[in-house]
Write a protein that holds these residues in place. Structure first.
Motif, PDB file in Angstrom:
ATOM      1  N   LEU A 125      45.928  34.461  60.293  1.00 52.06           N
ATOM      2  CA  LEU A 125      46.288  33.475  59.274  1.00 52.06           C
ATOM      3  C   LEU A 125      47.487  32.634  59.677  1.00 52.06           C
ATOM      4  N   ALA A 126      48.168  33.043  60.720  1.00 54.50           N
ATOM      5  CA  ALA A 126      49.281  32.247  61.249  1.00 54.50           C
ATOM      6  C   ALA A 126      48.794  31.198  62.243  1.00 54.50           C
ATOM      7  N   THR A 127      47.488  31.188  62.548  1.00 50.52           N
ATOM      8  CA  THR A 127      46.900  30.206  63.458  1.00 50.52           C
ATOM      9  C   THR A 127      46.087  29.198  62.645  1.00 50.52           C
ATOM     10  N   ILE A 158      42.880  29.163  62.758  1.00 51.31           N
ATOM     11  CA  ILE A 158      41.570  29.777  62.556  1.00 51.31           C
ATOM     12  C   ILE A 158      41.357  30.064  61.078  1.00 51.31           C
ATOM     13  N   GLN A 159      40.178  29.656  60.567  1.00 47.99           N
ATOM     14  CA  GLN A 159      39.820  29.948  59.182  1.00 47.99           C
ATOM     15  C   GLN A 159      39.266  31.368  59.089  1.00 47.99           C
ATOM     16  N   VAL A 160      39.547  32.032  57.977  1.00 48.83           N
ATOM     17  CA  VAL A 160      39.129  33.427  57.809  1.00 48.83           C
ATOM     18  C   VAL A 160      38.268  33.572  56.562  1.00 48.83           C
ATOM     19  N   LEU A 161      37.084  34.137  56.760  1.00 51.56           N
ATOM     20  CA  LEU A 161      36.254  34.627  55.662  1.00 51.56           C
ATOM     21  C   LEU A 161      36.546  36.114  55.544  1.00 51.56           C
ATOM     22  N   LEU A 162      37.217  36.500  54.469  1.00 51.36           N
ATOM     23  CA  LEU A 162      37.615  37.904  54.299  1.00 51.36           C
ATOM     24  C   LEU A 162      36.548  38.620  53.492  1.00 51.36           C
ATOM     25  N   HIS A 163      35.944  39.620  54.118  1.00 45.20           N
ATOM     26  CA  HIS A 163      34.844  40.370  53.507  1.00 45.20           C
ATOM     27  C   HIS A 163      35.389  41.678  52.934  1.00 45.20           C
ATOM     28  N   LEU A 164      35.364  41.814  51.611  1.00 42.31           N
ATOM     29  CA  LEU A 164      35.861  43.024  50.959  1.00 42.31           C
ATOM     30  C   LEU A 164      34.756  44.072  50.919  1.00 42.31           C
ATOM     31  N   VAL A 165      35.002  45.183  51.575  1.00 38.96           N
ATOM     32  CA  VAL A 165      34.009  46.247  51.716  1.00 38.96           C
ATOM     33  C   VAL A 165      34.403  47.421  50.835  1.00 38.96           C
ATOM     34  N   GLN A 166      33.524  47.783  49.922  1.00 38.76           N
ATOM     35  CA  GLN A 166      33.769  48.937  49.058  1.00 38.76           C
ATOM     36  C   GLN A 166      33.235  50.189  49.747  1.00 38.76           C
ATOM     37  N   PRO A 167      34.071  51.189  49.982  1.00 39.27           N
ATOM     38  CA  PRO A 167      33.586  52.399  50.667  1.00 39.27           C
ATOM     39  C   PRO A 167      32.405  53.033  49.938  1.00 39.27           C
ATOM     40  N   PHE A 168      31.547  53.692  50.708  1.00 39.87           N
ATOM     41  CA  PHE A 168      30.320  54.282  50.180  1.00 39.87           C
ATOM     42  C   PHE A 168      30.614  55.218  49.013  1.00 39.87           C
ATOM     43  N   GLU A 169      31.618  56.067  49.159  1.00 34.74           N
ATOM     44  CA  GLU A 169      31.933  57.024  48.098  1.00 34.74           C
ATOM     45  C   GLU A 169      32.475  56.321  46.856  1.00 34.74           C
ATOM     46  N   GLU A 177      45.455  32.407  49.022  1.00 36.00           N
ATOM     47  CA  GLU A 177      45.666  30.990  49.286  1.00 36.00           C
ATOM     48  C   GLU A 177      45.447  30.623  50.752  1.00 36.00           C
ATOM     49  N   ARG A 178      45.547  31.577  51.642  1.00 38.19           N
ATOM     50  CA  ARG A 178      45.429  31.288  53.075  1.00 38.19           C
ATOM     51  C   ARG A 178      44.012  31.498  53.606  1.00 38.19           C
ATOM     52  N   LEU A 179      43.092  31.968  52.768  1.00 39.89           N
ATOM     53  CA  LEU A 179      41.732  32.294  53.204  1.00 39.89           C
ATOM     54  C   LEU A 179      40.783  31.115  52.994  1.00 39.89           C
ATOM     55  N   TRP A 180      39.763  31.046  53.849  1.00 36.35           N
ATOM     56  CA  TRP A 180      38.681  30.082  53.643  1.00 36.35           C
ATOM     57  C   TRP A 180      37.879  30.493  52.418  1.00 36.35           C
ATOM     58  N   ALA A 181      37.609  31.791  52.303  1.00 35.35           N
ATOM     59  CA  ALA A 181      36.908  32.340  51.142  1.00 35.35           C
ATOM     60  C   ALA A 181      36.988  33.852  51.216  1.00 35.35           C
ATOM     61  N   ILE A 182      36.696  34.500  50.088  1.00 37.56           N
ATOM     62  CA  ILE A 182      36.547  35.952  50.042  1.00 37.56           C
ATOM     63  C   ILE A 182      35.084  36.256  49.757  1.00 37.56           C
ATOM     64  N   ILE A 189      40.280  31.102  44.089  1.00 39.32           N
ATOM     65  CA  ILE A 189      39.850  31.372  45.461  1.00 39.32           C
ATOM     66  C   ILE A 189      38.330  31.229  45.513  1.00 39.32           C
ATOM     67  N   ARG A 190      37.825  30.664  46.601  1.00 37.97           N
ATOM     68  CA  ARG A 190      36.372  30.524  46.733  1.00 37.97           C
ATOM     69  C   ARG A 190      35.741  31.899  46.945  1.00 37.97           C
ATOM     70  N   LEU A 191      34.640  32.140  46.243  1.00 34.53           N
ATOM     71  CA  LEU A 191      33.955  33.432  46.285  1.00 34.53           C
ATOM     72  C   LEU A 191      32.619  33.277  46.996  1.00 34.53           C
ATOM     73  N   ALA A 192      32.362  34.147  47.960  1.00 32.21           N
ATOM     74  CA  ALA A 192      31.100  34.166  48.708  1.00 32.21           C
ATOM     75  C   ALA A 192      30.375  35.472  48.429  1.00 32.21           C
ATOM     76  N   GLY A 193      29.057  35.426  48.477  1.00 36.40           N
ATOM     77  CA  GLY A 193      28.253  36.623  48.277  1.00 36.40           C
ATOM     78  C   GLY A 193      26.805  36.237  48.011  1.00 36.40           C
ATOM     79  N   PRO A 194      25.916  37.175  47.812  1.00 37.80           N
ATOM     80  CA  PRO A 194      26.113  38.619  47.640  1.00 37.80           C
ATOM     81  C   PRO A 194      25.875  39.435  48.912  1.00 37.80           C
ATOM     82  N   ASN A 195      25.706  38.760  50.065  1.00 45.15           N
ATOM     83  CA  ASN A 195      25.495  39.449  51.329  1.00 45.15           C
ATOM     84  C   ASN A 195      24.216  40.264  51.345  1.00 45.15           C
ATOM     85  N   ILE A 196      23.101  39.570  51.160  1.00 43.36           N
ATOM     86  CA  ILE A 196      21.775  40.170  51.337  1.00 43.36           C
ATOM     87  C   ILE A 196      21.465  40.160  52.822  1.00 43.36           C
TER      88      ILE A 196
END
Length: 739
Positions: free
Chosen positions: A86-88, A90-101, A128-133, A168-175
């Motif tokens: 984020l200091a460069t 480069i744009q970042v799409l941050l993918h929030l992963v919920q653990p299986f348990e 604020e620094r992300l392209w999207a979550i 913040i821009r929201l991306a999903g649902p990752n099918i």
């Protein structure tokens, strides 16, 4: 997917809104985004891996990455890398992963609190620094992600509130994969709840179709697949239409790749094929005009990474679901051809305008792009095929072009063929290049990634052909000494076989021993049936290329020649290396049938085991040989005692992008077992099935092809042409002696 969930997709589907007229063809006129290509990145405990990742991203020239982020990462290596990214620029799409348990307990108050706190703290720190979550993780693969229908929507609702409240821009649902009913059902419910994403994400894999441009045989079978024409371009366009119909502007594929083990099921040179597929996939996605961005999966990974981590291991959880950590020591990382292929695509295509598909049929793809610097054509053929450049372009346009290979190396003046490895042809941006209507009759068959060798075409007024050589100088020499006008005739001294074909050695032509093969006679009915087929020499050339592509040993093909305008089908030559062999499978199996337990110090157990495994591998790689007599399997005993097998007389073989069917396997096995007794057959089949302890007990209905072929072979020996000829010769000799 429960019943109610399925029913949510029915109205949209039945309305015909998924229909995209001519959807399998790309539409010209759009610009490929400069940040069109992304890649998944993560790091390891060692901070030096951060440096390595950032250096490789700079080398790629990439401006977009995807980072998987889960519980506990806030104070770990992933957060460290994320801060540096984020200091460069480069744009970042941050993918929030919920653990299986945690997915399992999302419907409990404690689980919901934990998820909300994670999303809230992550969005507050980085938002604020992300392209999207992105929220959602292969939600249609429950065994990977843990989500059922309700647990996903509960997770989504919580994440939506926390992310959108911070603008913040929201991306999903990752099918994952192409399963549009899932997209429709999920978006229908999210629309009903007023919680649609800003960016629609779908991991658009196509590796199970084998080649990126093929119609998808998995949807409704190969035959119907040809009718509905669902290829990668059409998948992109259908998903984009669904996206737009739900009022969402952007469609992104956040992860897709070709795994090396899947490629290795059929082909060798798996890393080269991964690079070929990467370029072909990205060009087609760009041509579709439907995708805002596409991401390769993991940048650093043993199984599918652009860079090999040199560990030979893979985590239990699929990295398309969660790319958690980089493994291995950074000093051992190795850049693969796919890395260079991506780098070249980014440099040549990103930011350019797509001007249209110039060829999309007959196994040939040519796509045109134009930017401020160049007019660019990206051209390739389907696997195993090649087409002369001169069949598509005028000599003037070829001479005026700069040619780059898939990896960005300059090839000007060195290329004759468009092959399965994409080729970039570039001209000045103002150029107007018109494609010649491709003459698909000129398609050749080659083993494109043959080590240290290239293919060279030959044409004169009398002969057409092709050969392999390691340089133009060696090609010129080989054309001279192997040309039909210069080959020695078969004699008693050099003849190996003379029946329907003459097979003879050509001594002194090259440093290695060479064998030539030429048909001598073709029966009238076959001459009629085969008048539109390739010549025998060319069929041998094709089969040799296919066998070598699949890692099945055969004599190394050197050249083939066909006489121009020949209607006899006899004026053609196939030339190959001579195989160094000790004996044939016929000899060893005949010895065991006669009661021997060993042949040249080789036990029957070893012979059955190694031959069975060789034949099993051949069939798994999509080879149906169709003439698998024991005499066509040459065997060399290595110094260590192992058996090495080589196939000859190969021009009847057929090849598939799947394993051979049961009936195809039985047809081949019944031929090779013809000289073997039933006890030996069952041992060989047991080894073939890799169940030696079963003794290879063959079910009665699988025995039928063996009985039928035994009958056919016995009948032919007694009443066939050779038998009749022997009978007439005996009668002639008898009459002569009586006089």
């Amino acid at each position: 997917m429960n019943l109610k969930f399925i029913l949510d997709a029915v109205p949209y589907t039945l309305s015909g809104r998924m229909r995209v007229s001519g959807g399998h063809l790309p539409v010209a006129g759009h610009t490929v985004p400069t940040d069109f290509i992304g890649v998944g990145v993560t790091t390891a405990d060692n901070p030096l891996v951060d440096d390595y990742v950032l250096e490789r991203l700079a080398e790629l020239g990439i401006s977009q990455v995807r980072v998987d982020f889960t519980y506990g990462d806030m104070a770990g290596p992933v957060a460290r890398l994320l801060d540096r990214l984020l200091a460069t620029d480069i744009q970042v799409l941050l993918h929030l992963v919920q653990p299986f348990e945690e997915v399992k307990r999302i419907n409990t108050p404690a689980g919901q609190v934990a998820w909300r706190e994670f999303v809230s703290s992550t969005a507050t720190r980085y938002g604020e620094r992300l392209w999207a979550i992105e929220v959602g993780s292969t939600i249609n693969r429950r065994r990977w992600s843990g989500y059922d229908t309700e647990s996903f929507f509960t997770s989504w609702s919580i994440a939506y509130d926390e992310i959108k409240s911070r603008n913040i821009r929201l991306a999903g649902p990752n099918i994952s994969d192409f399963e549009p009913l899932w997209n429709i059902a999920v978006l229908t419910r999210l629309k009903q709840e007023g919680k649609l994403p800003d960016i629609h994400t779908n991991n658009l894999f196509s590796e199970r179709v084998v080649e990126p441009e093929r119609f998808d045989h998995r949807l409704m079978g190969s035959w119907i697949g040809q009718l509905v024409k669902v290829n990668l371009v059409k998948k992109c366009r259908i998903l984009k239409k669904i996206t737009s119909d739900f009022g969402i502007d952007e469609l992104v594929s956040p992860s897709a790749f070709w795994t090396l083990p899947r490629i290795k099921r059929v082909l060798v040179n798996s890393e080269q094929k991964m690079a070929d597929y990467l370029t072909r996939y990205m060009v087609l996605c760009a041509a579709s005009g439907s995708m805002r961005q596409i991401y390769w999966g993991p940048m650093l990974c043993n199984r599918e990474g652009l860079i090999d981590d040199d560990t030979g291991t893979y985590p239990l959880l699929e990295r398309v679901t969660h790319y958690h950590r980089v493994l291995g020591d950074e000093a051992s990382y190795r850049i693969r051809p796919a890395f260079q292929a991506m780098k070249t695509f980014i440099a040549e295509i990103s930011g350019g305008r797509y001007e249209g598909a110039l060829a999309t049929t007959g196994g040939l793809q040519i796509h045109a792009f134009r930017n401020d610097r160049h007019l660019i054509h990206v051209a390739w053929a389907e696997n195993g095929k090649a087409l002369p450049l001169r069949a598509c372009y005028s000599e003037g346009d070829i001479a005026a072009s700069e040619l780059l290979d898939r990896d960005g190396d300059c090839l000007t003046g060195k290329v004759q063929l468009i092959s399965e490895a994409p080729l970039y042809l570039t001209w000045p941006a103002t150029a107007d290049v018109q494609l010649i209507e491709p003459d698909l009759a000129q398609i050749e068959h080659i083993y494109r990634h043959i080590p240290d060798q290239k293919y060279y075409l030959y044409d004169d007024d009398q002969w057409h052909g092709m050969l392999v050589a390691n340089s133009p100088a060696e090609a010129a020499l080989r054309f001279k000494v192997l040309h039909p006008d210069h080959l020695p005739d078969p004699t008693k001294e050099n003849l190996l076989r003379r029946a329907r074909n003459a097979v003879w050695t050509v001594d002194g032509a090259l440093a290695t021993a060479v064998v030539a093969k030429k048909p001598l006679k073709i029966h009238p009915h076959k001459r009629f049936l085969e008048r539109h087929r390739p010549s025998k020499a060319r069929r041998s050339w094709i089969a040799a290329a296919e066998l070598l592509r699949r890692g099945i040993p055969t004599a190394m093909p050197l050249a083939y020649f066909e006489k121009v305008g020949d209607r006899s089908l006899l004026e053609n030559y196939f030339i190959c290396d001579r195989v160094d062999a000790d004996f044939t499978a016929r000899e060893i199996l005949s010895a065991f049938r006669e009661g021997a337990s060993h042949f040249q110090d080789i036990s029957s157990e070893q012979a059955y085991r190694e031959l069975g495994r060789f034949l099993f591998e051949m069939h798994c790689r999509g080879v149906y040989f169709r003439d698998l007599s024991g005499g066509n399997i040459l065997i060399k005993k290595s110094p260590g005692g192992e058996l090495q097998f080589t196939l000859i007389d190969i021009n009847r073989a057929r090849f598939f992008n799947r394993g051979a069917t049961t009936m195809e396997r039985l047809s081949d096995l019944s031929r090779v077992c013809n000289k073997l007794h039933w006890a030996g057959r069952e041992q060989l089949i047991g080894q073939y099935l890799q169940r030696p302890e079963s003794g290879g007990a063959i079910p009665w209905h699988y025995r039928i092809p063996f009985y039928l072929y035994d009958f056919k072979a016995a009948f032919k020996r007694r009443f066939g042409r050779k038998a009749i000829k022997r009978l007439l010769n005996r009668a002639a000799r008898s009459n002569g002696s009586s006089k």
